[in-house]
Scaffold this active site. Structure first.
Site, mmCIF file in Angstrom:
data_model
loop_
_atom_site.group_PDB
_atom_site.id
_atom_site.type_symbol
_atom_site.label_atom_id
_atom_site.label_comp_id
_atom_site.label_asym_id
_atom_site.label_seq_id
_atom_site.Cartn_x
_atom_site.Cartn_y
_atom_site.Cartn_z
ATOM 1 N N ARG A 1 -7.801 2.467 -2.690
ATOM 2 C CA ARG A 1 -8.369 2.434 -1.623
ATOM 3 C C ARG A 1 -9.122 3.855 -1.449
ATOM 4 O O ARG A 1 -8.527 4.674 -1.525
ATOM 5 C CB ARG A 1 -7.670 2.007 -0.310
ATOM 6 C CG ARG A 1 -8.401 1.519 0.788
ATOM 7 C CD ARG A 1 -7.655 1.443 1.938
ATOM 8 N NE ARG A 1 -8.506 0.490 2.901
ATOM 9 C CZ ARG A 1 -8.272 0.314 4.213
ATOM 10 N NH1 ARG A 1 -7.254 1.284 4.780
ATOM 11 N NH2 ARG A 1 -8.994 -0.435 4.947
ATOM 12 N N TYR B 1 -5.707 10.922 4.166
ATOM 13 C CA TYR B 1 -4.160 11.262 3.850
ATOM 14 C C TYR B 1 -4.172 12.040 2.362
ATOM 15 O O TYR B 1 -5.326 12.447 2.253
ATOM 16 C CB TYR B 1 -3.192 9.863 3.934
ATOM 17 C CG TYR B 1 -3.286 9.208 4.948
ATOM 18 C CD1 TYR B 1 -2.539 9.680 6.118
ATOM 19 C CD2 TYR B 1 -4.120 8.234 5.367
ATOM 20 C CE1 TYR B 1 -2.519 9.035 7.459
ATOM 21 C CE2 TYR B 1 -4.011 7.485 6.648
ATOM 22 C CZ TYR B 1 -3.203 8.099 7.747
ATOM 23 O OH TYR B 1 -3.128 7.559 8.861
ATOM 24 N N GLY C 1 -8.946 -6.125 9.327
ATOM 25 C CA GLY C 1 -8.018 -5.479 10.112
ATOM 26 C C GLY C 1 -7.465 -6.434 11.332
ATOM 27 O O GLY C 1 -6.501 -7.124 11.171
ATOM 28 N N GLN D 1 0.771 -1.189 -0.154
ATOM 29 C CA GLN D 1 0.002 0.158 -0.066
ATOM 30 C C GLN D 1 0.807 1.206 -0.128
ATOM 31 O O GLN D 1 1.792 1.528 0.803
ATOM 32 C CB GLN D 1 -1.034 0.000 1.308
ATOM 33 C CG GLN D 1 -2.064 1.169 1.105
ATOM 34 C CD GLN D 1 -2.716 1.436 2.290
ATOM 35 O OE1 GLN D 1 -2.149 1.825 3.407
ATOM 36 N NE2 GLN D 1 -4.063 1.326 2.381
#
Length: 358
Positions: free
Chosen positions: A226, A179, A315, A98
């Protein structure tokens, strides 16, 4: 539960099951952004996943947002990752890296030149960076110039090539969770008046350019994206998610990436709408209601049965249960994740979770 163990195609990969290990920052890299033998052990333990998506990896120096996180922008970092990918492949697994640029979720202490973090607009996060010496307020970031934007797009492409050189099966472009790419998408953080701000068409431009550049660098079958529509993590705010994300996925579709990975934020109606727009492989981190955190196996089965996902990402379940497929087939029990060891430290809470029968 049988749906979880059907095969599914992602790009040119035939995954043996529909259980994806979601990306999770663990902050166990060296100061110069290299992963270690412990990292290789951690991911190899979880190679039973249909697909592993690695922890977030910075594509350039200015992309770092946390201490002890790994990069893919130097020869040394790239070589270090080879031990991880080799270990996963020896165990029969598949792994994507990622790629994440943190944008305003950064701090001058992370960068050798002591410069400011960058973002689409000079809007501070209002949050803090953890350091061993205490918490530090995120500063107001420097607004990116057109040259900065072009350089960052190129950084993503370069890091993707490094990922392939390091043995990764592909990369996931991180456009979620507040982000840099998400900061461009969201009208709360993107106050620009040029071609990268204002309208939805302009705000999705940076994300589309990054995907296009990465696809051009390594091929569409090795690229995922994503997104996290409506997610407010890292103090992100977006007033028009229901309109923006369908347009983003339509724009990205022309580059034919291997998958889109949606971090659901309690809005199943929007997920269903995006599923209609995106006809390719869809990986869902299933949170059908605001209370559904962390995601459960039942959430995943429901998403597959409802047809809103082709594969489901977990996760905490993977973090605490390296043998997750076996535990699902056995009906549990499941190890509980130790939140005190999520970030930083040694093998404790990282590679020492027991497997069934241990």
């Amino acid at each position: 539960m049988d749906e979880l163990f059907e095969s599914v195609t992602v790009g040119k990969l035939e995954l043996p099951n529909r259980l994806v290990m979601a990306p999770m920052t663990r902050s166990r890299a060296t100061e110069d952004g290299r992963v270690t033998e412990l990292t290789a052990e951690y991911y190899a333990q979880r190679a039973g996943a249909g697909l592993i998506v690695s922890e977030a990896v910075q594509p350039c120096v200015r992309g770092q947002g946390y201490v002890w996180t790994p990069g893919l922008h130097s020869a040394e970092q790239t070589q270090a990752w080879r031990a991880v990918t080799d270990a996963v492949h020896r165990e029969g697994g598949r792994i994507f890296a990622q790629l994440m640029h943190s944008g305003r979720i950064g701090h001058p202490v992370l960068y050798p030149d002591g410069g400011l973090p960058v973002a689409p607009s000079p809007v501070a996060s209002g949050m803090q960076l953890f350091t061993p010496d205490g918490m530090l307020d995120h500063p107001v970031p420097r607004e990116m110039t057109p040259d900065d934007i072009a350089e960052t797009v190129a950084d993503f492409a370069s890091a993707a090539r490094n990922a392939v050189d390091a043995g990764f099966d592909g990369v996931e472009v991180h456009g979620a969770n507040g982000y840099l790419i998400h900061q461009f998408l969201a009208d709360g953080t993107n106050r620009r008046t040029d071609s990268y701000g204002g309208s939805i068409e302009n705000r999705i431009r940076f994300a589309v350019e990054v995907v296009a550049a990465v696809v051009d660098a390594i091929g569409p079958e090795r690229v995922g994206l994503r997104v996290s529509p409506g997610n407010t993590v890292n103090n992100i705010s977006e007033s028009d998610a229901a309109d923006l994300y369908p347009e983003l996925l339509r724009a990205v579709a022309q580059y034919n990436p291997a998958y889109v990975h949606i971090m659901e934020a309690g809005d199943r109606a929007l997920t269903k709408r995006l599923r209609e727009v995106w006809t390719g492989t869809l990986i869902l981190n299933p949170h059908p209601t605001p209370e559904a955190f962390p995601a459960t196996v039942d959430n995943g089965v429901e998403a597959l049965r409802d047809g809103v996902a082709d594969a489901v990402a977990f996760g905490e379940l993977w973090l605490a249960n390296p043998d997750l497929p076996a535990r699902i087939k056995a009906g549990g029990p499941y190890n509980k994740a130790d939140r005190d060891t999520f970030y930083g430290g040694d093998h404790r809470g990282y590679t020492d979770y027991p497997v069934l029968g241990a």
